[in-house]
Scaffold this motif. Sequence first.
Motif, PDB file in Angstrom:
ATOM      1  N   GLU A 194       0.822  -1.211   0.000  1.00 25.09           N
ATOM      2  CA  GLU A 194       0.000   0.000   0.000  1.00 25.09           C
ATOM      3  C   GLU A 194       0.858   1.264   0.000  1.00 25.09           C
ATOM      4  N   ASP A 195       2.029   1.206   0.597  1.00 27.35           N
ATOM      5  CA  ASP A 195       2.929   2.358   0.579  1.00 27.35           C
ATOM      6  C   ASP A 195       3.541   2.557  -0.811  1.00 27.35           C
ATOM      7  N   TRP A 196       3.864   1.460  -1.469  1.00 27.83           N
ATOM      8  CA  TRP A 196       4.364   1.571  -2.848  1.00 27.83           C
ATOM      9  C   TRP A 196       3.320   2.225  -3.746  1.00 27.83           C
ATOM     10  N   GLN A 197       2.055   1.850  -3.541  1.00 25.70           N
ATOM     11  CA  GLN A 197       1.011   2.424  -4.387  1.00 25.70           C
ATOM     12  C   GLN A 197       0.913   3.940  -4.200  1.00 25.70           C
ATOM     13  N   LYS A 198       1.111   4.409  -2.983  1.00 16.66           N
ATOM     14  CA  LYS A 198       1.111   5.857  -2.734  1.00 16.66           C
ATOM     15  C   LYS A 198       2.283   6.529  -3.466  1.00 16.66           C
ATOM     16  N   VAL A 199       3.418   5.855  -3.460  1.00 14.21           N
ATOM     17  CA  VAL A 199       4.588   6.380  -4.176  1.00 14.21           C
ATOM     18  C   VAL A 199       4.304   6.449  -5.672  1.00 14.21           C
ATOM     19  N   PHE A 200       3.711   5.385  -6.218  1.00 19.35           N
ATOM     20  CA  PHE A 200       3.421   5.371  -7.653  1.00 19.35           C
ATOM     21  C   PHE A 200       2.472   6.513  -8.020  1.00 19.35           C
ATOM     22  N   THR A 201       1.474   6.728  -7.183  1.00 12.87           N
ATOM     23  CA  THR A 201       0.528   7.810  -7.447  1.00 12.87           C
ATOM     24  C   THR A 201       1.218   9.166  -7.456  1.00 12.87           C
ATOM     25  N   ARG A 202       2.106   9.391  -6.481  1.00 11.22           N
ATOM     26  CA  ARG A 202       2.809  10.668  -6.415  1.00 11.22           C
ATOM     27  C   ARG A 202       3.712  10.862  -7.632  1.00 11.22           C
ATOM     28  N   LEU A 203       4.389   9.824  -8.052  1.00  6.55           N
ATOM     29  CA  LEU A 203       5.266   9.934  -9.219  1.00  6.55           C
ATOM     30  C   LEU A 203       4.460  10.215 -10.485  1.00  6.55           C
ATOM     31  N   HIS A 204       3.297   9.605 -10.598  1.00  5.02           N
ATOM     32  CA  HIS A 204       2.432   9.894 -11.747  1.00  5.02           C
ATOM     33  C   HIS A 204       1.949  11.348 -11.706  1.00  5.02           C
ATOM     34  N   SER A 303       7.953   5.909   6.792  1.00  5.83           N
ATOM     35  CA  SER A 303       6.535   6.010   6.470  1.00  5.83           C
ATOM     36  C   SER A 303       6.364   6.446   5.023  1.00  5.83           C
ATOM     37  N   ALA A 304       5.192   6.164   4.481  1.00  6.72           N
ATOM     38  CA  ALA A 304       4.900   6.612   3.116  1.00  6.72           C
ATOM     39  C   ALA A 304       4.964   8.125   3.024  1.00  6.72           C
ATOM     40  N   GLU A 305       4.487   8.822   4.052  1.00  7.63           N
ATOM     41  CA  GLU A 305       4.480  10.289   4.036  1.00  7.63           C
ATOM     42  C   GLU A 305       5.900  10.837   3.958  1.00  7.63           C
ATOM     43  N   THR A 306       6.825  10.203   4.680  1.00  7.15           N
ATOM     44  CA  THR A 306       8.224  10.639   4.639  1.00  7.15           C
ATOM     45  C   THR A 306       8.802  10.464   3.236  1.00  7.15           C
ATOM     46  N   VAL A 307       8.492   9.351   2.607  1.00 11.23           N
ATOM     47  CA  VAL A 307       9.012   9.078   1.271  1.00 11.23           C
ATOM     48  C   VAL A 307       8.394  10.031   0.249  1.00 11.23           C
ATOM     49  N   LEU A 308       7.106  10.306   0.371  1.00 10.49           N
ATOM     50  CA  LEU A 308       6.451  11.234  -0.561  1.00 10.49           C
ATOM     51  C   LEU A 308       7.059  12.628  -0.464  1.00 10.49           C
ATOM     52  N   SER A 309       7.347  13.060   0.755  1.00 10.23           N
ATOM     53  CA  SER A 309       7.991  14.357   0.937  1.00 10.23           C
ATOM     54  C   SER A 309       9.368  14.383   0.282  1.00 10.23           C
ATOM     55  N   ALA A 310      10.111  13.277   0.428  1.00 11.15           N
ATOM     56  CA  ALA A 310      11.441  13.210  -0.178  1.00 11.15           C
ATOM     57  C   ALA A 310      11.353  13.233  -1.701  1.00 11.15           C
ATOM     58  N   ILE A 311      10.338  12.595  -2.258  1.00 16.77           N
ATOM     59  CA  ILE A 311      10.153  12.623  -3.719  1.00 16.77           C
ATOM     60  C   ILE A 311       9.982  14.060  -4.200  1.00 16.77           C
ATOM     61  N   ASP A 312       9.127  14.808  -3.512  1.00 11.78           N
ATOM     62  CA  ASP A 312       8.909  16.207  -3.902  1.00 11.78           C
ATOM     63  C   ASP A 312      10.203  17.009  -3.796  1.00 11.78           C
ATOM     64  N   GLN A 313      10.944  16.804  -2.719  1.00 12.24           N
ATOM     65  CA  GLN A 313      12.206  17.521  -2.539  1.00 12.24           C
ATOM     66  C   GLN A 313      13.205  17.152  -3.631  1.00 12.24           C
ATOM     67  N   ALA A 314      13.278  15.855  -3.944  1.00 14.01           N
ATOM     68  CA  ALA A 314      14.237  15.394  -4.956  1.00 14.01           C
ATOM     69  C   ALA A 314      13.955  16.030  -6.302  1.00 14.01           C
ATOM     70  N   LEU A 315      12.695  16.081  -6.686  1.00 15.40           N
ATOM     71  CA  LEU A 315      12.347  16.642  -7.990  1.00 15.40           C
ATOM     72  C   LEU A 315      12.517  18.155  -8.007  1.00 15.40           C
ATOM     73  N   ASP A 316      12.227  18.812  -6.890  1.00 11.09           N
ATOM     74  CA  ASP A 316      12.485  20.251  -6.796  1.00 11.09           C
ATOM     75  C   ASP A 316      13.971  20.542  -6.912  1.00 11.09           C
ATOM     76  N   PHE A 317      14.779  19.727  -6.237  1.00 14.32           N
ATOM     77  CA  PHE A 317      16.233  19.879  -6.282  1.00 14.32           C
ATOM     78  C   PHE A 317      16.747  19.709  -7.706  1.00 14.32           C
TER      79      PHE A 317
END
Length: 332
Positions: A194-204, A303-317
């Motif tokens: 379920e956490d992977w699915q949240k990551v996939f959604t954010r990346l999409h 947590s999924a929330e921590t990873v989602l935040s890192a995704i946003d930071q990585a792409l902003d960077f």
Amino acid sequence: MSKKILIVRTSSLGDLVHMLPAISDIAQHVPGAQIDWVVEESFAEIPGWHPAVHEVIPVAHRRWRKHWWAQQTRNERAALRKNLGARQYDVVLDMQALMKSVWLVRQTHGKRHGLDRKSAREPLASFFYDVKHTVKFWQPAVTRQRELAAAAFGYQYEGEADFGLDSITDGVQVEPYAVIMPSASRDDKLWPEEDWQKVFTRLHEHNLDLKLLSGSPAETERARQLVEGNPRAQVLPRMSLTDVAKVLAAARMMVGLDSGLTHLSAGLGRPTIGLYKASTPVRTPLEGPAYTASLGERGSAPSAETVLSAIDQALDFDDSAHADLTGGNEPD
């Protein structure tokens, strides 16, 4: 005058990636360095990526130990012993400090360097070196390897780690996809579906397609189940390490479990997020020239929330870095 050097570090994938900056340091600080490298046959592509490596000498310990006394294995071991015995090195540097690497070191000719008993993972290994070096254990693997090389050759290194991977990254155009590594060699490293699915959604949401890596048939099946019905996801077939490296080099970013390929992504300079659950990032954090986040800890998955935040930071960077390179404008 050349200085002939033999590096002994046979595995594993992530550990070999961590070795590359030390090879860059040696090439920079040791005039005339001619560097050969003994490595497990399945990882022999990795040393070959580095321009300072003169010759890659494969060893098949992982395959041999399954049939140690078989005639073919004995013949191959004899051929390796003859190969190593015919060479004379100025320095033989064991950067693994295990009894299986000592077995190789003892077949060489040259002054043998390695870690002292307080620094080595297997202290017994230190008794087989001519020169022993102290390197603090609890520090990042890249730093440990750079410090050991500097001690062996008597220089002070400085600056950011240079992984020497230009042969993979030169001329690569970044494409709108993220690489996902959802599998690992141990089940206790796995992250909830379920956490992977949240990551996939954010990346999409960031308009990125997905390319999933896997190794064994079981890992491939797990990856397929994760993205079943997702038209923007692809499970990649098994490829050579060089082909995988090229996929990573062209990715917008990577999210993966603590694995060698995740560390390779960081070394290739792609924004990379590593998920730690059964290991600690204290000794093996992601390191590279772009954004990296080593999330979680042994016994405590991120947590999924921590990873989602890192995704946003990585792409902003990455967007900011790209804007700096183009002066804030896309090329015509």
